[in-house]
Write a protein that holds these residues in place. Structure first.
Motif: not given
Ligand SMILES: [Zn+2]
Length: 268
Positions: A55-65, A102-110, A132-141
Motif C-alpha cells: 500500500d504505497p501511501t503514507l497511511a499504508g506504511v504508517s504502522t510499519w515501524a 541516541n535510542n530515543c524518538v527525538v534523536t532518531q526522528t532527526n 520511520f519519520v511517518v511513524h515517529l512524528v506521530a508517536d512523539l505527539h
C-alpha cells in the motif's frame, strides 16, 4: 467454563499487544492528514520511494515501524526504544540522560529525517527513513511517548475502565479516539476541517524536540492522567481528553507534512 473463558478472553483482548504507539488507527489518521498537505514535488518523491510497497501511501506504511516486532525481530529489537523518550522528572532534553546511545524518538526522528532529505543516499535507505519519520512524528505527539514520569509512559499506571483492567498508555494510544467510531479516512477528513493555528514550533531550529517537550508539558500540566491516586476511569474521563488527543493527531499530521515537504522538495 465457557463463561470464565469469555471473561478471560475479554481481559486478554484489552491487554493484547505491547503498548507501543498510537493505535494503528491513530497512525493512519496522522499519515492521511499529512498526505493532504504534501506539495506536488514531495508527493512525487513519496510515490517514487514507496513504489514497491503493498500500500504505497503514507497511511499504508504508517504502522510499519510497529510491525517490525513481528516482521523483522532484529530490526524491531534494535529500534524498540526509538518510539518514545523518557524525560526523567522534568521537561528538558539532556541527550546523555534522556537519549542514551541516541535510542530515543527525538534523536532518531532527526537522524531519519536527515537520511530522507539526502538524495545521495540509497533509495531503499531513504524509503526506510521515510517510514520511520511517518511513524515517529506521530508517536512523539502522543503525550505518553514523551513523558517526564517514571512509569514507562503510563504503561505502569494501571487503570480500570468499565470494570476491566488496563493501563493508561493504551487508553491514550487508542481507547480515547476509538470512541468516535470513525474510520481513519473519515477521521482525518474531519480533523482537516480545523486548520492548525499559528505554530511557533515551526520557526524553531529543533522542532522535533519542541513537539516532544509539548507532550512532556501536557503530562506535567495534569492534562493526561487522572487526578493523583485515581485509577478508576469512566467515559467522562475519555470524553474530557478527546479534544486534546485529536489536537495532537492534527498537529502531528500537519507537522509531518511540513517535515516531508522540506525533506523531499527543499526550497532552493
Ligand atoms: Zn510506535
Amino acid at each position: 467454563m465457557p463463561r470464565t473463558f469469555a471473561v478471560f478472553a475479554l481481559a486478554f483482548a484489552f491487554f493484547a499487544g505491547d503498548a507501543f504507539a498510537w493505535s494503528a488507527e491513530g497512525h493512519r489518521i496522522v499519515a492521511r492528514i499529512a498526505e493532504a498537505g504534501l506539495t506536488p514535488a514531495a508527493r512525487a518523491e513519496v510515490d517514487r520511494l514507496l513504489a514497491g510497497e503493498d500500500d504505497p501511501t503514507l497511511a499504508g506504511v504508517s504502522t510499519w515501524a510497529d510491525e517490525l516486532r513481528e516482521t523483522d525481530s532484529v530490526l524491531g529489537k534494535r529500534t524498540a526504544k526509538w518510539h518514545y523518550i523518557n524525560f526523567d522528572g522534568r521537561c528538558g532534553f539532556e541527550p546523555p540522560r534522556d537519549c542514551p546511545g541516541n535510542n530515543c524518538v527525538v534523536t532518531q526522528t532527526n537522524l531519519m529525517y536527515r537520511v530522507l532529505a539526502d538524495a545521495s543516499q540509497a533509495p531503499e535507505d531513504r524509503a526506510k527513513a521515510l517510514k520511520f519519520v511517518v511513524h515517529l512524528v506521530a508517536d512523539l505527539h502522543q503525550p505518553l511517548h514523551a513523558s517526564p514520569r517514571d512509569d514507562k509512559g503510563g504503561n505502569d499506571y494501571q487503570v480500570n475502565l468499565h470494570g476491566e483492567g488496563g493501563n493508561l498508555h493504551r487508553i491514550w494510544d487508542g481507547t480515547i479516539i476509538k470512541r468516535r467510531g470513525l474510520g481513519f479516512d473519515d477521521y482525518a477528513q474531519e480533523l482537516l476541517q480545523t486548520p492548525l493555528p499559528d505554530d511557533p514550533t515551526l520557526a524553531s531550529d529543533r522542532p522535533v524536540l519542541e513537539w516532544a517537550l509539548e507532550s512532556c508539558r501536557l503530562v506535567e500540566a495534569g492534562e493526561v492522567y487522572p487526578p493523583e491516586g485515581e485509577h478508576v476511569i469512566d467515559d467522562a474521563f475519555l470524553d474530557a481528553r478527546l479534544p486534546l488527543a485529536e489536537r495532537r493527531l492534527r498537529e502531528a499530521g500537519y507537522r509531518l507534512a511540513m517535515l516531508l515537504n522540506h525533506a523531499l522538495a527543499p526550497p532552493r
